[in-house]
Design an enzyme around this catalytic site. Structure first.
Site: not given
Lengths: 280, 280
Positions: A31, A35-37, A61, A149, A185
């Site tokens: 979530g 813009e990477g997602h 994690q 990434k 990120s």
């Protein structure tokens, strides 16, 4: 767009679609989409009939001293960003749904999980592999999309899928950066203005490494100390700067073949990672 | 009956059948089939359109000092027995096909794997869980059939399937015994005539335990020492005799609810197991 919270419900829905011949693209996320997602979702929407995005801040994690509790969350904003990029379905389970009482099963991808981020984040990739296997078994995606990434994560997942004979194809997409070069990120929101500026040294040092290699320098030690020097000058604390084989994550002495230069640092309290893959 | 050795080939074949609406029953075995396996195959053939039997002596579930090399193998005989019981497909991969060079991924079902057989056979259930997950991902069975003789194995697999959100239903079938009570096992062929006779104490001691419980004895210690006494009288070496909850495998002091009495012994060089589930 449909939002599912329950495993049984999304399974039932997706199996029907799959039986009707629809292909499924899947983008697993924690979530706080950026813009990477969105680049992953767009790619998935291009290549599949149905695009599923999972939003789940996976507790297994995170280490005990890590930022699980304060990890940024904003479902309403995520819905808009996912839809904008072409998602059809959001899967947003809670912790109890994914890890009910008495949960006992974990997946370990040996060797690849113990180096780089795995060395400083013990058990991190065990949590990643486990949750991704669960999500794959729930969604049964034809293709799943991961960002370059998290280079090590992509490698761990690829290895797991191959080893466990899963049917999903793993697609790795390029790092999306801010205009000034900082890799996008969800954790970037933690940065103060000053920290934000100092963070630029990550991408700068990787570009400098690339330049040196293009100029013909092949000694990994020289490249590494150039990067380390640049980062330390910015008062940024290094977790690791590693030059490794892009396939095995084993350290290399000489820049040869497909190599991964990966780094992790702490800028203030914020852990940031970045990397570049080069072929020579 | 069709025999497949290659993962890609059986996947391709079975996916076609599944897309055409056929249901698949699956019986994973290490071969050297006996009537125990045949009872599973028969049940699978009754309940599904297509019955797949895998024959693979899985190296990752054997310890370094165990009987992997000499484990009995006879594919021709297995083909006849599988066909006789109603199997349509045999999957018989070699080690390289299942664990190619660079293999790295393992599944661990914590807690359930560390007790009983898992205590003396370190890593055994990690190997079992891993190979069964691989086989399930290859076969995509609607139902998979396991024998109650490997009670702990059945529990470990059930837990893994639940935890990892797999779609396969696990069916556990009763122990099949020789007329004199010895549980059928591929390892029974190792026994000399004298050892074969002494092995009867396993089922006898479990029946005696059942009698005592039916007579109203609820103290697990008393039951356990009766079993231990009987076995030791036969000069049979005990690995464990345990009275545990049939769901959690945790030791119980009092016979109450659903309990599992499980034992493992060495008769000469041959390791044998047996068990009984009782409800009170």
């Amino acid at each position: 767009m449909i939002i599912f919270n329950k495993i049984d419900e999304i399974k039932l829905y997706l199996r029907k679609q799959q039986n009707a011949g629809q292909t499924i693209g899947f983008v697993p996320t924690m979530g706080y989409l950026h813009e990477g997602h969105q680049s992953l979702i767009r790619k998935a929407a291009e290549e599949n009939d149905i695009t599923v995005v999972s939003i789940f801040v996976n507790p297994t994690q995170f280490g005990p001293s890590e930022d699980l509790a304060k990890y940024p969350r904003d479902l309403k904003r995520d819905e808009i960003k996912a839809k904008e990029a072409g998602a059809h379905i959001i899967f947003h389970p809670d912790d109890k749904e994914m890890y009910p009482e008495g949960y006992k099963t974990y997946i370990e991808v040996e060797e690849l999980s113990d180096v780089l981020c795995g060395a400083s984040r013990k058990g991190h990739f065990k949590g990643v592999a486990t949750v991704v296997a669960k999500l794959f078994n729930i969604v049964h995606p034809d293709k799943a999309y991961f960002g370059q990434k998290d280079a090590q994560q992509a490698l761990v997942i690829k290895q797991m899928v191959k080893d466990l004979n899963m049917d999903t194809e793993i697609v790795v997409c390029p790092i999306i950066r801010e205009e000034d070069g900082l890799a996008k990120s969800s954790r970037n929101v933690y940065l103060s203005e000053d920290e934000r500026k100092r963070s630029l040294v990550l991408s700068k040092s990787l570009r400098r490494a690339q330049e040196l290699i293009e100029q013909g320098i092949t000694d990994a030690k020289i490249i590494r100390s150039e990067i380390v020097g640049m980062i330390e000058k910015e008062n940024v604390i290094i977790d690791y700067v590693e030059i490794v084989s892009a396939d095995t994550l084993k350290q290399v002495d000489k820049i040869e073949g497909k190599i991964l230069i990966a780094l992790a640092v702490k800028v203030g309290n914020t852990r940031l990672i970045d990397n570049i893959i080069l072929e020579r």
